[in-house]
Design a protein around this motif. Structure first.
Motif, PDB file in Angstrom:
ATOM      1  N   GLY A 226       0.794  -1.215   0.000  1.00  0.00           N
ATOM      2  CA  GLY A 226       0.000   0.000   0.000  1.00  0.00           C
ATOM      3  C   GLY A 226       0.828   1.268   0.000  1.00  0.00           C
ATOM      4  N   VAL A 227       2.107   1.164   0.345  1.00  0.00           N
ATOM      5  CA  VAL A 227       2.987   2.333   0.259  1.00  0.00           C
ATOM      6  C   VAL A 227       3.014   2.855  -1.175  1.00  0.00           C
ATOM      7  CG1 VAL A 227       5.390   3.105   0.415  1.00  0.00           C
ATOM      8  CG2 VAL A 227       4.403   1.687   2.231  1.00  0.00           C
ATOM      9  N   PHE A 228       3.059   1.953  -2.129  1.00  0.00           N
ATOM     10  CA  PHE A 228       3.089   2.369  -3.538  1.00  0.00           C
ATOM     11  C   PHE A 228       1.851   3.182  -3.892  1.00  0.00           C
ATOM     12  CE2 PHE A 228       5.738  -1.597  -3.921  1.00  0.00           C
ATOM     13  CZ  PHE A 228       6.916  -0.954  -4.248  1.00  0.00           C
ATOM     14  N   THR A 229       0.680   2.671  -3.542  1.00  0.00           N
ATOM     15  CA  THR A 229      -0.547   3.357  -3.940  1.00  0.00           C
ATOM     16  C   THR A 229      -0.745   4.659  -3.163  1.00  0.00           C
ATOM     17  OG1 THR A 229      -1.809   1.973  -2.401  1.00  0.00           O
ATOM     18  CG2 THR A 229      -1.650   1.228  -4.675  1.00  0.00           C
ATOM     19  N   SER A 230      -0.202   4.725  -1.935  1.00  0.00           N
ATOM     20  CA  SER A 230      -0.253   5.989  -1.206  1.00  0.00           C
ATOM     21  C   SER A 230       0.528   7.075  -1.929  1.00  0.00           C
ATOM     22  CB  SER A 230       0.308   5.809   0.210  1.00  0.00           C
ATOM     23  OG  SER A 230      -0.493   4.932   0.969  1.00  0.00           O
ATOM     24  N   LEU A 231       1.579   6.659  -2.647  1.00  0.00           N
ATOM     25  CA  LEU A 231       2.439   7.610  -3.355  1.00  0.00           C
ATOM     26  C   LEU A 231       1.938   7.927  -4.759  1.00  0.00           C
ATOM     27  CD1 LEU A 231       5.923   6.166  -2.311  1.00  0.00           C
ATOM     28  CD2 LEU A 231       4.931   8.343  -1.576  1.00  0.00           C
ATOM     29  N   ASP A 232       0.846   7.284  -5.190  1.00  0.00           N
ATOM     30  CA  ASP A 232       0.348   7.502  -6.549  1.00  0.00           C
ATOM     31  C   ASP A 232       0.003   8.976  -6.762  1.00  0.00           C
ATOM     32  OD1 ASP A 232      -0.509   6.976  -9.121  1.00  0.00           O
ATOM     33  OD2 ASP A 232      -2.538   6.449  -8.497  1.00  0.00           O
TER      34      ASP A 232
END
Length: 385
Positions: free
Chosen positions: A361-367
């Motif tokens: 979810g870190v990736f999608t938080s950074l989207d």
């Protein structure tokens, strides 16, 4: 008037009229009122989607492989034009060269059309009525936030006569959704996530933050996402139940999953089921390679959300976790390893599963708000570096 207020007024006005009409007119009314609601959101989009829906209903049941290929390709191209072409132009540096507004509910709409086209090609829905189909495709409680309903499920699990149980269950489910949204998400979690200016503040000081605080922020971010999405799903399912329609479930307590495979049996079930039926099984049928089919499915899920590095990385992470778990499960069977079972085992496996989900979810938080370098910085701190 705010869109939220219009939704509730539309629902309150539509439900009594729906049940007051003769049974034969109800599907047509639901289709008409759902289309009118979408037209209120965006009239030209509604007209365009209606034209597409009528075309698919007319052509999908004429069973030829070429026609199926054209119908599926057309839906994917429309989705790509609105969701992926702007991202491609931006990645190529053509800022401001292409301004395309993505129609609300387009992803759900296109996936419904593909489902209908494929299943009609297989011989289902031969006697599909146009009013039933349009009510299914435009159903306004679920139009913008899902779940991705299947047409056969829609037809099978609807009550044609009013039942008090449906009304009670529908209103209860709506209440659950409102509590999740306004109490848990906005009153409890949102203030916690806003501390230190949210994600932007975290990125400025992540290297010096205590490890547990970094983990806490992204655990709370995951919980907010889960409860927020679950709230909209509850409202959609509850509102549909007021019309006697029992939509497919989207969540089944994913936070208690004991493995990443178990998690994906509980999280966004409608999307996962759609990808299993129309990505995983076709790929495995063509290649006989489950690993390739798994990666293709999760890439499809990532791109369905957004054509960005963040969602691609999210899909690759989940696919790798599922594939890795599959290798481990097969190794256990081959070596006849017997793992302890029971509550104590779940105390270990559930947090481990959620740790993988939170890190993905870190990736999608950074989207749209960060870069792969930012993700690496966060992961490094989460691991204590």
């Amino acid at each position: 008037m705010a869109a939220g207020a219009v939704f509730w007024l539309w629902l309150a006005a539509s439900v009594p009229v729906f049940w007051a009409l003769p049974t034969r007119l109800r599907s047509g009314f639901l289709a008409a009122t759902s289309f009118a609601y979408v037209a209120w959101l965006d009239a030209w989009v509604a007209v365009g989607l209606a034209a597409w829906a009528l075309l698919y209903h007319a052509l999908a049941r004429r069973r030829t492989s070429v026609r199926l290929l054209w119908l599926v390709s057309a839906a994917l191209l429309v989705l790509a034009y609105f969701k992926y072409l702007p991202a491609l132009f931006e990645a190529l540096g053509a800022h401001g060269a292409l301004r395309i507004v993505v129609p609300l509910g387009l992803s759900y709409f296109c996936f419904k059309l593909i489902h209908f086209a494929v299943e009609a090609h297989r011989g289902a829905f031969a006697d599909s009525r146009l009013d039933d189909f349009l009510a299914y495709i435009f159903l306004f409680p679920a139009f913008t936030a899902g779940p991705i309903e299947r047409y056969d499920h829609f037809l099978r699990f609807r009550n044609l006569c009013w039942r008090s149980d449906d009304t009670v269950e529908g209103l209860t489910r709506i209440a659950h959704g409102l509590i999740k949204k306004f109490v848990f998400c906005e009153a409890l979690l949102a203030p916690q996530l806003a501390e230190r200016d949210g994600l932007s503040g975290i990125l400025q000081i992540v290297e010096v933050m205590p490890v547990h605080q970094v983990w806490l922020f992204f655990v709370l971010s995951f919980l907010y996402l889960y409860l927020d999405f679950g709230a909209y799903t509850d409202i959609a399912i509850g509102a549909s139940r007021l019309f006697g329609i029992r939509l497919i479930e989207n969540f089944r307590w994913p936070i208690v999953a004991t493995s990443i495979v178990d998690f994906w049996k509980r999280w966004h079930q409608s999307l996962a089921g759609w990808c299993q039926a129309y990505v995983y099984l076709p790929v495995i049928g063509l290649t006989r390679r489950p690993v390739l089919a798994t990666y293709a499915s999760f890439m499809a899920m990532g791109l369905w959300h957004n054509a960005s590095w963040a969602w691609i990385a999210w899909g690759l992470t989940h696919a790798s976790a599922v594939v890795g778990y599959g290798y481990w499960a097969r190794a256990r069977r081959r070596w006849r390893l017997r793992m302890p079972e029971g509550a104590w085992t779940r105390v270990l496996t559930t947090p481990a599963t959620l740790a993988v989900v939170v890190m993905a979810g870190v990736f999608t938080s950074l989207d749209g708000r960060g870069t792969p370098v930012d993700a690496a910085r966060i992961f490094g701190r989460m691991l204590g570096f």
